[in-house]
Scaffold this active site. Structure first.
Site, PDB file in Angstrom:
ATOM      1  N   GLU A 125       0.835  -1.200   0.000  1.00 22.16           N
ATOM      2  CA  GLU A 125       0.000   0.000   0.000  1.00 22.16           C
ATOM      3  C   GLU A 125       0.873   1.254   0.000  1.00 22.16           C
ATOM      4  O   GLU A 125       1.846   1.311   0.758  1.00 22.16           O
ATOM      5  CB  GLU A 125      -0.911  -0.003   1.239  1.00 22.16           C
ATOM      6  CG  GLU A 125      -2.015   1.026   1.164  1.00 22.16           C
ATOM      7  CD  GLU A 125      -3.035   0.868   2.283  1.00 22.16           C
ATOM      8  OE1 GLU A 125      -4.191   1.259   2.080  1.00 22.16           O
ATOM      9  OE2 GLU A 125      -2.675   0.351   3.355  1.00 22.16           O
ATOM     10  N   GLY A 260       4.387  -0.783  11.551  1.00 23.28           N
ATOM     11  CA  GLY A 260       2.940  -0.846  11.754  1.00 23.28           C
ATOM     12  C   GLY A 260       2.375  -2.211  11.479  1.00 23.28           C
ATOM     13  O   GLY A 260       2.934  -3.238  11.866  1.00 23.28           O
ATOM     14  N   ALA A 261       1.212  -2.233  10.813  1.00 28.54           N
ATOM     15  CA  ALA A 261       0.564  -3.491  10.435  1.00 28.54           C
ATOM     16  C   ALA A 261      -0.158  -3.262   9.123  1.00 28.54           C
ATOM     17  O   ALA A 261      -0.567  -2.146   8.813  1.00 28.54           O
ATOM     18  CB  ALA A 261      -0.406  -3.953  11.521  1.00 28.54           C
ATOM     19  N   MET A 262      -0.338  -4.327   8.345  1.00 32.11           N
ATOM     20  CA  MET A 262      -0.945  -4.210   7.018  1.00 32.11           C
ATOM     21  C   MET A 262      -1.993  -5.288   6.822  1.00 32.11           C
ATOM     22  O   MET A 262      -1.755  -6.465   7.108  1.00 32.11           O
ATOM     23  CB  MET A 262       0.138  -4.311   5.929  1.00 32.11           C
ATOM     24  CG  MET A 262      -0.397  -4.247   4.514  1.00 32.11           C
ATOM     25  SD  MET A 262      -1.283  -2.691   4.182  1.00 32.11           S
ATOM     26  CE  MET A 262      -2.145  -3.154   2.677  1.00 32.11           C
ATOM     27  N   GLU A 263      -3.150  -4.876   6.283  1.00 32.25           N
ATOM     28  CA  GLU A 263      -4.370  -5.681   6.281  1.00 32.25           C
ATOM     29  C   GLU A 263      -4.496  -6.660   5.132  1.00 32.25           C
ATOM     30  O   GLU A 263      -5.603  -6.950   4.674  1.00 32.25           O
ATOM     31  CB  GLU A 263      -5.584  -4.740   6.243  1.00 32.25           C
ATOM     32  CG  GLU A 263      -5.782  -3.990   4.923  1.00 32.25           C
ATOM     33  CD  GLU A 263      -5.194  -2.601   4.893  1.00 32.25           C
ATOM     34  OE1 GLU A 263      -5.602  -1.795   4.045  1.00 32.25           O
ATOM     35  OE2 GLU A 263      -4.316  -2.312   5.725  1.00 32.25           O
ATOM     36  N   ASN A 264      -3.425  -7.209   4.613  1.00 38.65           N
ATOM     37  CA  ASN A 264      -3.512  -8.146   3.501  1.00 38.65           C
ATOM     38  C   ASN A 264      -4.601  -9.186   3.758  1.00 38.65           C
ATOM     39  O   ASN A 264      -4.674  -9.760   4.847  1.00 38.65           O
ATOM     40  CB  ASN A 264      -2.176  -8.864   3.313  1.00 38.65           C
ATOM     41  CG  ASN A 264      -0.996  -7.940   3.489  1.00 38.65           C
ATOM     42  OD1 ASN A 264      -0.827  -6.982   2.753  1.00 38.65           O
ATOM     43  ND2 ASN A 264      -0.188  -8.212   4.493  1.00 38.65           N
ATOM     44  N   HIS A 294      -8.499  -3.536  14.025  1.00 37.26           N
ATOM     45  CA  HIS A 294      -8.434  -2.602  12.893  1.00 37.26           C
ATOM     46  C   HIS A 294      -8.092  -3.349  11.605  1.00 37.26           C
ATOM     47  O   HIS A 294      -8.795  -3.220  10.594  1.00 37.26           O
ATOM     48  CB  HIS A 294      -7.382  -1.525  13.186  1.00 37.26           C
ATOM     49  CG  HIS A 294      -7.127  -0.580  12.050  1.00 37.26           C
ATOM     50  ND1 HIS A 294      -7.513   0.739  12.070  1.00 37.26           N
ATOM     51  CD2 HIS A 294      -6.504  -0.756  10.859  1.00 37.26           C
ATOM     52  CE1 HIS A 294      -7.158   1.319  10.941  1.00 37.26           C
ATOM     53  NE2 HIS A 294      -6.531   0.432  10.188  1.00 37.26           N
ATOM     54  N   GLU A 295      -7.013  -4.121  11.651  1.00 37.01           N
ATOM     55  CA  GLU A 295      -6.613  -4.841  10.439  1.00 37.01           C
ATOM     56  C   GLU A 295      -7.670  -5.862  10.030  1.00 37.01           C
ATOM     57  O   GLU A 295      -7.916  -6.072   8.832  1.00 37.01           O
ATOM     58  CB  GLU A 295      -5.251  -5.514  10.637  1.00 37.01           C
ATOM     59  CG  GLU A 295      -4.127  -4.588  11.086  1.00 37.01           C
ATOM     60  CD  GLU A 295      -3.938  -3.370  10.191  1.00 37.01           C
ATOM     61  OE1 GLU A 295      -4.253  -3.459   8.987  1.00 37.01           O
ATOM     62  OE2 GLU A 295      -3.482  -2.336  10.694  1.00 37.01           O
ATOM     63  N   GLU A 317      -9.767   3.264   5.944  1.00 31.08           N
ATOM     64  CA  GLU A 317      -9.040   3.529   7.182  1.00 31.08           C
ATOM     65  C   GLU A 317      -9.921   4.083   8.298  1.00 31.08           C
ATOM     66  O   GLU A 317      -9.808   3.662   9.447  1.00 31.08           O
ATOM     67  CB  GLU A 317      -7.864   4.468   6.906  1.00 31.08           C
ATOM     68  CG  GLU A 317      -6.840   3.902   5.932  1.00 31.08           C
ATOM     69  CD  GLU A 317      -6.232   2.577   6.397  1.00 31.08           C
ATOM     70  OE1 GLU A 317      -6.388   2.206   7.580  1.00 31.08           O
ATOM     71  OE2 GLU A 317      -5.625   1.896   5.565  1.00 31.08           O
TER      72      GLU A 317
END
Length: 812
Positions: A125, A260-264, A294-295, A317
């Site tokens: 992203e 952070g973190a990523m919502e794949n 959140h993710e 988001e």
């Protein structure tokens, strides 16, 4: 060769011309243990609505070969491969190699300092997949993806769809993953390495957790909590959205050197900094919970339904940030999550929304480079708070019904803001056009005050007010406490709104009680002092949080001094009962003493806060948080000695005490070496570097700047920790050269992608040793840098400018 950013017009033309049927992506990681290269073959099958037309495919990696329908293509330029003379049905094959896997975009190789093991992650992203393989890198060209990954034989590979077929090769293994559902390119992922893996079957889902092997004990410690939160979140969202998560596998991968973190979809990637090496505090546990939720919310908002273009980033988001607090309070043990949101992230949004970076939640986005600059406090915490207000405005039952209709109607497709507004309008029976324009298309923050005229109470907006529902609470003193005697909900339709049902003789009237809307408030002249002196007597975490937010906002606008605000928040801290609030409130009070107070007032405010920390440490439930607070605020020698005694075997507390002692000029070299030798954390060297960063020593500052900024040796998740120790008050002479060096490196801070750009642009900006003239110079320099760097600098510089003014203000 430059890399062009995709414009909205280009994306619209390409989406009108082509439709992607599928991606088949073959990835080779076998060179990574010894070298930097990732090799890929991307095969894209797509149709064209106008045979004979031309377009382009994105590829910012080195192109080895490229063919369209068997015909060789011209070389790539500006990160694009021209696609001429398209057929009705097309097959594109591009072989590429990416060798910049240490500091480049899209793919990253990390070496664990504990054992030398290599791990690799991808993160795309907003448009970084093109740095790894050829693709149509825009959110509205969704398609199934089939990944085939060749990796070293000891590695495990994770991807979106899970359930790979594993084939044994000579000195390697091939992982063949089934097709994903239709996904935007940026929602895909491949992670790999010699992971420690944990799996559980819960409620029909196969849940997986992964981390580097040197953190196996930490992952094992936290696994029950993470699995429980995952189960609770999947169940909550399945009901709230009337759509269960449609895939059996749901993996979460904790990776080194990730930000952070990523919502794949189906395979969330986390920074393994979220795996706290010391026993987590309540606030750290809650942070993990809300980030996890959140993710997970992105599985629906972002993956199953995807925005058409980046102007609707908030659909992803803001909704995920809203939903994670909604789910935390409704489905987990973190029932004060909204109170924690208020005294941490929401305060950042109030500040940002009243400064130079304020923008509408929904705004035109010209290109993807601009999109990278709106992953910010307006899109996230303000957006979440606005959605909380929307649910209040239409009612939770109608809100849920609208969400269910939205997902049923648009699953696996792309949407715009209007699609969501239509679904919620239909479900609630309310015309939301005026609400949408006021809240989503208009920047800025409403501000309210109360007028009293005898028995009549009127809520007055400082300017035009948005349509909203909020509450006003009436409180009466009862000994050393304030008791709420009435609560009036008010629907605001104009600048003046009559408030009924409240006693006019209340000792305190609290605007936005229960924190239902995104708006600031001011006490009237007769109750200003009451608010500051009795905020700690309010009965609930949320009411105390609303009072703290009002006081904080008055500090940032110059209507309250740091002494007033600091003492008010310290008073609340001394009585606070909520785990969700106490730690962020302690951070806020310490920030006021350190960053906002005039130098002559700083020692007294800091000492008062340290004294409160020592008292709180007597409570077993507050001990860990209080001792950490003392490690930041200790000034007297007996504070540090007492802290070391209390720390016992707590390695984390000893590190924190060393940072403070180093800042105060103590000789901690030998003790740092001893602690480093006995700390089992594979990243303990970062703690030692943090100690050096705090020292008032020119050689130490030079070493830290070299390792953080020049070498980029510190993982992105730890840059904030190190630089907070680097920029210390009362070290101006040492720090002044680095304020200038920041300006020199500014043009290069976007190296490595969006997350590093945001972290470095914000954390390297000096809060000390500068003046207003420097801030203006920095803002001018930012006119020529990447949008994400410029936006971060403007936001940070505005906060620092406010700090400078507070430091020179007259004390109360």
């Amino acid at each position: 060769m430059g890399i062009r950013s995709l414009t909205r017009g280009e994306a619209e033309r390409r989406a009108a011309l082509v439709a992607v049927e599928r991606y088949d992506v073959d990835i080779d990681f076998t060179a990574l243990p010894e070298g930097p290269e990732v090799r890929c073959v991307s095969t894209v099958t797509f149709t064209c609505r106008e045979p004979g037309a031309e377009t382009f495919v994105d590829c910012a990696a080195e192109v080895v070969s490229a063919t369209l329908n068997g015909t060789a293509l011209r070389p790539a330029a500006d990160g694009r491969i021209p696609l001429p003379d398209l057929a009705a049905h097309n097959v594109l094959r591009v072989e590429s190699v990416q060798a910049d896997t240490s500091a480049g975009e899209g793919v990253h190789k990390a070496v664990d300092p504990a054992d030398g093991e290599v791990y690799v992650w991808t993160s795309f992203e907003p448009d970084e997949a093109r740095f790894v393989w050829a693709c149509f890198d825009q959110p509205d060209l969704k398609a199934p993806h089939a990944f085939t990954v060749t990796a070293p034989p000891t590695w495990i590979v994770t991807s979106n769809s899970g359930d790979a077929r594993v084939e044994e090769l000579d000195k390697a293994r091939r992982w063949v993953f089934p097709d994903t559902p239709p996904l935007a390119v940026y929602n895909t992922v491949v992670n790999a390495g010699p992971f420690h893996e944990l799996r559980r079957e819960i409620d029909g889902h196969d849940l997986g957790l992964y981390a580097r092997r040197s953190l196996a004990d930490v992952l094992d410690r936290d696994a029950d909590e993470i699995f429980t939160l995952t189960r609770q979140g999947l169940a909550f969202y399945a009901e709230a959205f009337a759509m269960p998560f449609p895939q059996r596998k749901y993996d979460q991968v904790f990776m080194p050197e990730f930000g952070g973190a990523m919502e794949n979809y189906g395979c969330v990637t986390w920074s393994d900094g979220f795996l706290q090496r010391a026993d987590p505090t309540p606030a750290e546990r809650e942070l993990l919970a809300v980030v996890l939720l959140h993710e997970m919310a992105h599985m629906w908002f972002g993956n199953i339904v995807t925005m058409r273009w980046w102007d609707d980033l908030w659909l992803n988001e803001a909704f995920a940030e809203f939903a994670c607090h909604w789910a935390a309070e409704g489905a987990t043990r973190y029932t004060d999550a909204w109170a924690g949101h208020l005294v941490s992230d929401k305060l950042k949004a109030y500040l940002a929304d009243q400064g130079p970076v304020s923008h509408p939640i929904h705004q035109p986005i010209h290109d993807v480079a601009q999109a990278a600059s709106i992953f910010d406090n307006i899109t996230y915490p303000k957006g979440a708070s606005v959605l909380q207000q929307l649910m209040t405005y239409v009612g939770e039952e109608h809100f849920r019904a609208g969400m269910a209709a939205y997902f049923a109607r648009h699953a696996w497709h792309n949407t715009t803001l209007q699609d969501l507004i239509d679904a919620l309008s239909e479900a609630s029976g309310r015309d939301l056009d005026a609400w949408r324009t006021a809240w989503l298309a208009t920047a800025g923050t409403d501000r309210f005050v109360l007028e009293r005229d005898g028995e009549q109470i009127t809520l007055v907006a400082a300017d035009t007010a948005r349509p909203q529902v909020l509450a006003v609470g009436a409180y009466r003193r009862d000994g050393q406490a304030l008791e709420r005697t009435a609560l009036a909900r008010v629907e605001v339709t104009g600048t003046r709104t009559a408030v009924t049902g409240l006693p006019a003789d209340a000792d305190l009237l609290l605007i936005n009680d229960d924190d239902l809307t995104f708006a600031t408030a001011r006490p009237d002249d007769t109750t200003r002092d009451v608010l500051f002196t009795t905020a700690a007597q309010l009965p609930t975490p949320i009411s105390r949080g609303v009072a703290a937010a009002t006081v904080w906002d008055m500090l940032t606008t110059g209507e309250a001094t740091a002494v007033e605000a600091g003492r008010c928040l310290t008073g609340i801290l001394a009585v606070e009962s909520s785990d969700a609030v106490i730690e962020p409130l302690l951070t806020l009070a310490a920030d006021i003493a350190e960053l906002w107070a005039p130098p002559t007032e700083r020692p007294a405010l800091t000492a008062e806060l340290a004294a409160v920390c020592r008292r709180l440490a007597a409570d077993p439930g507050r001990r860990q948080v209080a001792l950490r607070g003392l490690a930041r605020t200790a000034t007297a020698g007996d504070d540090l000695a007492w802290l070391r005694e209390q720390a016992g075997d707590d390695v984390d507390l000893h590190w924190r005490a060393l940072v403070r002692e180093a800042e105060l000029g103590g000789d901690v070299t030998s003790e740092t070496d001893r602690l480093l030798a006995r700390d089992p954390d594979p990243d303990a060297w970062i703690r030692a570097l943090t100690v050096r960063a705090a020292r008032p020593d020119a050689a130490a500052k030079a070493e830290v700047w070299q390792r953080v900024v020049v070498d980029r040796a510190v993982p992105v998740h730890a840059v904030g920790q190190v630089m907070a120790a680097f920029w210390r008050p009362d070290q101006d002479a040492l720090l002044a050269p680095y304020a200038q060096r920041y300006l020199e490196v500014l043009p290069r801070l976007d190296q490595g992608g969006m997350i590093p750009a945001m972290v470095f642009a914000g954390r390297l900006f000096a809060p000390f040793s500068i003046d207003d003239a420097y801030i203006e110079t920095a803002r001018r320099a930012a006119e020529e840098v990447a949008p994400v760097v410029r936006k971060t600098l403007l936001e940070r510089s505005d906060a620092v400018r406010r700090m400078l003014r507070s430091r020179t203000a007259a004390t109360a």
